[in-house]
Design a protein around this motif. Sequence first.
Motif, mmCIF file in Angstrom:
data_model
loop_
_atom_site.group_PDB
_atom_site.id
_atom_site.type_symbol
_atom_site.label_atom_id
_atom_site.label_comp_id
_atom_site.label_asym_id
_atom_site.label_seq_id
_atom_site.Cartn_x
_atom_site.Cartn_y
_atom_site.Cartn_z
ATOM 1 N N ARG A 176 4.176 -1.894 4.447
ATOM 2 C CA ARG A 176 3.617 -2.792 5.455
ATOM 3 C C ARG A 176 2.434 -3.541 4.855
ATOM 4 O O ARG A 176 1.872 -3.141 3.836
ATOM 5 N N THR A 197 9.247 2.031 2.947
ATOM 6 C CA THR A 197 8.577 1.177 3.925
ATOM 7 C C THR A 197 7.241 0.749 3.341
ATOM 8 O O THR A 197 6.444 1.586 2.923
ATOM 9 N N GLU A 235 7.725 -7.766 4.428
ATOM 10 C CA GLU A 235 7.450 -6.339 4.490
ATOM 11 C C GLU A 235 8.775 -5.639 4.242
ATOM 12 O O GLU A 235 9.847 -6.243 4.384
ATOM 13 N N GLU A 254 -4.755 -3.950 12.784
ATOM 14 C CA GLU A 254 -3.798 -4.992 13.091
ATOM 15 C C GLU A 254 -4.398 -5.902 14.153
ATOM 16 O O GLU A 254 -4.924 -5.424 15.160
ATOM 17 N N VAL A 267 10.969 -2.425 5.440
ATOM 18 C CA VAL A 267 11.048 -1.440 6.517
ATOM 19 C C VAL A 267 12.334 -0.639 6.371
ATOM 20 O O VAL A 267 13.431 -1.190 6.504
ATOM 21 N N LYS A 273 4.273 -0.200 14.335
ATOM 22 C CA LYS A 273 3.374 0.085 13.211
ATOM 23 C C LYS A 273 2.511 1.322 13.438
ATOM 24 O O LYS A 273 2.367 2.132 12.517
ATOM 25 N N THR A 332 5.492 -4.873 17.706
ATOM 26 C CA THR A 332 5.365 -4.295 16.369
ATOM 27 C C THR A 332 3.973 -3.718 16.164
ATOM 28 O O THR A 332 3.826 -2.594 15.674
#
Length: 187
Positions: A82, A80, A28, A111, A30, A125, A120
Amino acid sequence: MTAEVRRNHLMSLNEWDAMPEDMCRRHELVDGVLQVIASPFPRHQRAATKLAYCLDEQLPDHLTAVIDVDVALKSGMRATVRRPDVVVLSVENYGDGDRHLDAADVLLVVEVVSPGSERTDRVVKPAEYARAGIAHYWLVELGDPFSLTAFELVDDVYKHVEGGTGTVELTRPVPLTFDLDALLRRR
């Protein structure tokens, strides 16, 4: 086209998109920093896959659920990106050939919490998804019992709106019913 991954360099969204697909699969991005993400445990992967299937079966025709796709939350030099476990978006925004989905096109992210991803998934997130303007966020906990907590974006912050254990009936973003305990059963 390939991209060189350099240490001490903040990546842009364009550089992310230029990376080989197999390189992005377990990463990912970030705030411009490339981060390795752990491969999910088999029970996590089964739960996410079955949840996406159950979602897709119940969603209206104009929406679809997909797993394991890149979602750009922020562009620019400190991008970013994800990779939520499940994403719901309109069919018209799916499969347009882009490397990533734009947060503006995503209706819901899900998630599934795994050991090691708790902070996270529960704190970091959701804050990023909220800043990106994603209207709905679900958190699935594979503890004892399994639970689903549904959040809706209200005044730039996620508010708990629905959820539960066992068979869960939700009204947002559309009416849906799930047997959470079935997420890990084979059939």
